[in-house]
Design a protein around this motif. Sequence first.
Motif, PDB file in Angstrom:
ATOM      1  N   PHE A 216       0.845  -1.192   0.000  1.00  0.00           N
ATOM      2  CA  PHE A 216       0.000   0.000   0.000  1.00  0.00           C
ATOM      3  C   PHE A 216       0.883   1.246   0.000  1.00  0.00           C
ATOM      4  CE2 PHE A 216      -2.972   3.020   2.184  1.00  0.00           C
ATOM      5  CZ  PHE A 216      -3.953   3.009   1.199  1.00  0.00           C
ATOM      6  N   GLN A 217       0.662   2.179  -0.919  1.00  0.00           N
ATOM      7  CA  GLN A 217       1.546   3.332  -1.077  1.00  0.00           C
ATOM      8  C   GLN A 217       0.854   4.675  -0.854  1.00  0.00           C
ATOM      9  OE1 GLN A 217       3.395   3.045  -4.954  1.00  0.00           O
ATOM     10  NE2 GLN A 217       4.768   1.421  -4.291  1.00  0.00           N
ATOM     11  N   GLU A 218      -0.387   4.668  -0.443  1.00  0.00           N
ATOM     12  CA  GLU A 218      -1.131   5.917  -0.315  1.00  0.00           C
ATOM     13  C   GLU A 218      -1.354   6.282   1.153  1.00  0.00           C
ATOM     14  OE1 GLU A 218      -4.717   5.801  -2.681  1.00  0.00           O
ATOM     15  OE2 GLU A 218      -3.842   4.289  -4.000  1.00  0.00           O
ATOM     16  N   GLU A 219      -1.901   7.472   1.377  1.00  0.00           N
ATOM     17  CA  GLU A 219      -2.379   7.840   2.701  1.00  0.00           C
ATOM     18  C   GLU A 219      -3.767   7.240   2.899  1.00  0.00           C
ATOM     19  OE1 GLU A 219      -2.450  12.052   2.585  1.00  0.00           O
ATOM     20  OE2 GLU A 219      -0.297  12.291   2.910  1.00  0.00           O
ATOM     21  N   LEU A 220      -4.163   7.057   4.140  1.00  0.00           N
ATOM     22  CA  LEU A 220      -5.488   6.497   4.403  1.00  0.00           C
ATOM     23  C   LEU A 220      -6.591   7.444   3.964  1.00  0.00           C
ATOM     24  CD1 LEU A 220      -5.024   4.797   7.915  1.00  0.00           C
ATOM     25  CD2 LEU A 220      -4.925   3.757   5.634  1.00  0.00           C
ATOM     26  N   PHE A 221      -6.294   8.728   3.820  1.00  0.00           N
ATOM     27  CA  PHE A 221      -7.311   9.696   3.410  1.00  0.00           C
ATOM     28  C   PHE A 221      -7.303   9.972   1.907  1.00  0.00           C
ATOM     29  CE2 PHE A 221      -6.796  10.941   7.932  1.00  0.00           C
ATOM     30  CZ  PHE A 221      -8.110  10.731   8.326  1.00  0.00           C
ATOM     31  N   SER A 222      -6.572   9.183   1.145  1.00  0.00           N
ATOM     32  CA  SER A 222      -6.430   9.495  -0.279  1.00  0.00           C
ATOM     33  C   SER A 222      -7.671   9.166  -1.093  1.00  0.00           C
ATOM     34  CB  SER A 222      -5.222   8.752  -0.853  1.00  0.00           C
ATOM     35  OG  SER A 222      -5.401   7.347  -0.736  1.00  0.00           O
ATOM     36  N   ASP A 223      -8.517   8.261  -0.626  1.00  0.00           N
ATOM     37  CA  ASP A 223      -9.691   7.881  -1.418  1.00  0.00           C
ATOM     38  C   ASP A 223     -10.812   7.403  -0.505  1.00  0.00           C
ATOM     39  OD1 ASP A 223     -11.354   7.334  -3.556  1.00  0.00           O
ATOM     40  OD2 ASP A 223     -10.483   5.358  -3.944  1.00  0.00           O
ATOM     41  N   VAL A 224     -11.351   8.340   0.267  1.00  0.00           N
ATOM     42  CA  VAL A 224     -12.448   8.026   1.188  1.00  0.00           C
ATOM     43  C   VAL A 224     -13.530   9.101   1.036  1.00  0.00           C
ATOM     44  CG1 VAL A 224     -11.072   6.748   2.870  1.00  0.00           C
ATOM     45  CG2 VAL A 224     -11.227   9.248   3.047  1.00  0.00           C
ATOM     46  N   ASN A 225     -14.629   8.927   1.728  1.00  0.00           N
ATOM     47  CA  ASN A 225     -15.736   9.889   1.616  1.00  0.00           C
ATOM     48  C   ASN A 225     -15.314  11.314   1.971  1.00  0.00           C
ATOM     49  OD1 ASN A 225     -17.259   7.686   0.984  1.00  0.00           O
ATOM     50  ND2 ASN A 225     -18.430   7.640   2.893  1.00  0.00           N
ATOM     51  N   HIS A 226     -14.424  11.416   2.954  1.00  0.00           N
ATOM     52  CA  HIS A 226     -14.043  12.747   3.424  1.00  0.00           C
ATOM     53  C   HIS A 226     -12.642  13.153   2.975  1.00  0.00           C
ATOM     54  CE1 HIS A 226     -17.541  13.963   5.699  1.00  0.00           C
ATOM     55  NE2 HIS A 226     -17.655  12.733   6.160  1.00  0.00           N
ATOM     56  N   THR A 227     -12.227  12.658   1.821  1.00  0.00           N
ATOM     57  CA  THR A 227     -10.956  13.106   1.242  1.00  0.00           C
ATOM     58  C   THR A 227     -10.965  14.614   1.038  1.00  0.00           C
ATOM     59  OG1 THR A 227     -10.528  11.001   0.130  1.00  0.00           O
ATOM     60  CG2 THR A 227      -9.443  12.945  -0.773  1.00  0.00           C
ATOM     61  N   ILE A 228     -12.067  15.128   0.486  1.00  0.00           N
ATOM     62  CA  ILE A 228     -12.170  16.574   0.255  1.00  0.00           C
ATOM     63  C   ILE A 228     -12.167  17.327   1.584  1.00  0.00           C
ATOM     64  CG2 ILE A 228     -13.597  18.416  -0.697  1.00  0.00           C
ATOM     65  CD1 ILE A 228     -14.679  16.441  -2.705  1.00  0.00           C
ATOM     66  N   THR A 229     -12.868  16.798   2.564  1.00  0.00           N
ATOM     67  CA  THR A 229     -12.913  17.448   3.879  1.00  0.00           C
ATOM     68  C   THR A 229     -11.512  17.635   4.441  1.00  0.00           C
ATOM     69  OG1 THR A 229     -15.072  16.439   4.348  1.00  0.00           O
ATOM     70  CG2 THR A 229     -13.812  17.271   6.220  1.00  0.00           C
ATOM     71  N   MET A 230     -10.704  16.579   4.402  1.00  0.00           N
ATOM     72  CA  MET A 230      -9.345  16.664   4.932  1.00  0.00           C
ATOM     73  C   MET A 230      -8.525  17.693   4.160  1.00  0.00           C
ATOM     74  SD  MET A 230      -7.056  15.864   7.098  1.00  0.00           S
ATOM     75  CE  MET A 230      -7.482  14.371   7.997  1.00  0.00           C
ATOM     76  N   LYS A 231      -8.664  17.707   2.851  1.00  0.00           N
ATOM     77  CA  LYS A 231      -7.916  18.682   2.050  1.00  0.00           C
ATOM     78  C   LYS A 231      -8.321  20.109   2.403  1.00  0.00           C
ATOM     79  CE  LYS A 231      -7.048  15.731  -1.989  1.00  0.00           C
ATOM     80  NZ  LYS A 231      -7.342  15.504  -3.428  1.00  0.00           N
ATOM     81  N   ILE A 232      -9.621  20.336   2.564  1.00  0.00           N
ATOM     82  CA  ILE A 232     -10.097  21.678   2.879  1.00  0.00           C
ATOM     83  C   ILE A 232      -9.583  22.130   4.241  1.00  0.00           C
ATOM     84  CG2 ILE A 232     -12.135  23.096   3.342  1.00  0.00           C
ATOM     85  CD1 ILE A 232     -13.655  21.406   1.307  1.00  0.00           C
ATOM     86  N   LEU A 233      -9.639  21.240   5.224  1.00  0.00           N
ATOM     87  CA  LEU A 233      -9.187  21.594   6.567  1.00  0.00           C
ATOM     88  C   LEU A 233      -7.699  21.925   6.580  1.00  0.00           C
ATOM     89  CD1 LEU A 233     -11.128  18.956   8.708  1.00  0.00           C
ATOM     90  CD2 LEU A 233     -11.645  21.384   8.453  1.00  0.00           C
ATOM     91  N   LYS A 234      -6.905  21.141   5.863  1.00  0.00           N
ATOM     92  CA  LYS A 234      -5.465  21.425   5.796  1.00  0.00           C
ATOM     93  C   LYS A 234      -5.203  22.741   5.076  1.00  0.00           C
ATOM     94  CE  LYS A 234      -3.402  16.807   6.078  1.00  0.00           C
ATOM     95  NZ  LYS A 234      -2.510  15.834   5.394  1.00  0.00           N
ATOM     96  N   ASN A 235      -5.914  22.953   3.983  1.00  0.00           N
ATOM     97  CA  ASN A 235      -5.725  24.186   3.227  1.00  0.00           C
ATOM     98  C   ASN A 235      -6.188  25.416   4.005  1.00  0.00           C
ATOM     99  OD1 ASN A 235      -4.569  22.930   1.018  1.00  0.00           O
ATOM    100  ND2 ASN A 235      -6.514  22.664  -0.058  1.00  0.00           N
ATOM    101  N   ALA A 236      -7.155  25.207   4.900  1.00  0.00           N
ATOM    102  CA  ALA A 236      -7.633  26.327   5.714  1.00  0.00           C
ATOM    103  C   ALA A 236      -6.521  26.856   6.611  1.00  0.00           C
ATOM    104  CB  ALA A 236      -8.841  25.900   6.555  1.00  0.00           C
ATOM    105  N   MET A 237      -5.661  25.960   7.096  1.00  0.00           N
ATOM    106  CA  MET A 237      -4.523  26.396   7.904  1.00  0.00           C
ATOM    107  C   MET A 237      -3.599  27.286   7.067  1.00  0.00           C
ATOM    108  SD  MET A 237      -4.785  25.318  11.021  1.00  0.00           S
ATOM    109  CE  MET A 237      -3.101  25.501  11.600  1.00  0.00           C
ATOM    110  N   LYS A 238      -3.385  26.924   5.824  1.00  0.00           N
ATOM    111  CA  LYS A 238      -2.534  27.741   4.946  1.00  0.00           C
ATOM    112  C   LYS A 238      -3.208  29.079   4.641  1.00  0.00           C
ATOM    113  CE  LYS A 238      -0.761  23.532   2.755  1.00  0.00           C
ATOM    114  NZ  LYS A 238      -0.704  22.735   1.492  1.00  0.00           N
ATOM    115  N   GLU A 239      -4.524  29.031   4.444  1.00  0.00           N
ATOM    116  CA  GLU A 239      -5.268  30.238   4.072  1.00  0.00           C
ATOM    117  C   GLU A 239      -5.324  31.247   5.214  1.00  0.00           C
ATOM    118  OE1 GLU A 239      -7.803  32.849   1.890  1.00  0.00           O
ATOM    119  OE2 GLU A 239      -6.528  31.178   1.265  1.00  0.00           O
TER     120      GLU A 239
END
Length: 489
Positions: free
Chosen positions: A360-383
């Motif tokens: 297995f070579q991916e993160e556990l959040f790479s293809d789940v229902n809340h993949t977008i949620t995790m990306k948004i939350l991380k990007n919010a820290m940058k924003e």
Amino acid sequence: MEWASLLSTSKLGTDATEPGDWANYPINAFEKDYNKIVSSAAFRRLQDKTQVFPLDKSDFIRTRLTHSIEVSTIARQLGIMISKNTTRYRQQDVFDFAEDISSVLLCAGLLHDLGNPPFGHFGETVIGEWFQNNLGKILYRSNEDTPIDQRRTLRSMLTPQMAADLEHFEGNAQALRLLSKARYGSNINVSVSVISTLIKYPTNSLSFSRTAADVAVHKAGYYLAEQETYLQIARMMGTNREDGSVCRHPLAFFLEAADDIAYATADLEDAFKKGLFTLQEFIKYFKGQYDHNQVGIRIGQTHYSKEHYSNELIETLENDTGMPEDDRFHRWLHYTRRWLMHNATFRFSKEYGSIINGRFQEELFSDVNHTITMKILKNAMKEFVYNSPGILRLELSAQTIISFLLDKFVHAVLYFGCEDDTYQLTQADRKCLHLISDNYRNDYEKEKSGHEDDEQYCLYLRLLMVTDYISGMTDSFARTLYRELSGIE
């Protein structure tokens, strides 16, 4: 890989023999590990190390210590969830080792940031950049007969891997370095299964690639000084492959997920409490980040896009009125965290076959229902956070402090132990050396044992002694030492 090996209680060092009477009231090896960790000075120092906000004076802002406790809690709960899951992906061998799995994750969560320097991840960047800028400038006298015009730079004195270890200073690799010192009878002597779980990046400083398909090689996970110990642990765990490479310990995926969850929720709450954004600004940003090209998924007869699940979350926040915004946001983050934990556990159980076989070579959040949620939350820290004026000012202050200390102590250790009739250390260098704690100098003496005639390797170890010393400092200690040595106070 087999869980019996992956959960080994063997240690790198030797523990003191326990009185026989203690066996009347036994505790398992991982409980003993937990006790060692929370009682250690290295762990306690995390209470004065930056999580996100350097040198922050607020008492509600998380430090590395509180962050590590949260990661430990989430990681342990993920271990419990995977062993008790009732889905069709339930694995009997995971159930059989349920208690040990959750215990290893509990300990690994506490230790996962042990190697981080003062002032957060920015401190890592500063150390690496200092060596990138200076290894090619600082000249080294290899013996008493070397003319000044023939002295070599530090970079030319080191092997490529030695130089890369310093130029790509990494907190994960530093944590392994700290724990591996148990083989010399010092530091925290914990089970190798806990250490293996911490090695999220089983690759060296020459082989990592931030753009590789395999997430396990995105950063360096060990230094040359710990290479033999790293390979020894891999053999004990059964994580080594036939081609000589090493795969992640299966529980490293959960540790990474727990760290991401804590970072994406708790750190965001701190930023909100500091007033870096309002609730309405967050909701507007969250909605604006949907990727309408995301692939949909089907549940029963209904087709959903991943956006649907993220949208459901934000609607929950919008509709949860009737209480102060601080409480609303806190409750929503807790609710979101539970969904993220559910998604991580589901992905682990679904991909269990490839994870346990090291494919297995991916993160556990790479293809789940809340993949977008995790990306948004991380990007919010940058924003909202990382480019805020307050953070930038504090990070620039941290850069000045760490760079100053590296200037002082790297020059001081260059010829430590190399004095002869033709060369003596300056009084200033001697004073700096006396400031380095005895335990770091003792570790250096133990590490160089058997390598005394290898000038190159001993120089490398002396430079690591400096990064050990500085990365072990708390924010307050580093700032105070800088002010004292610079004459400010």
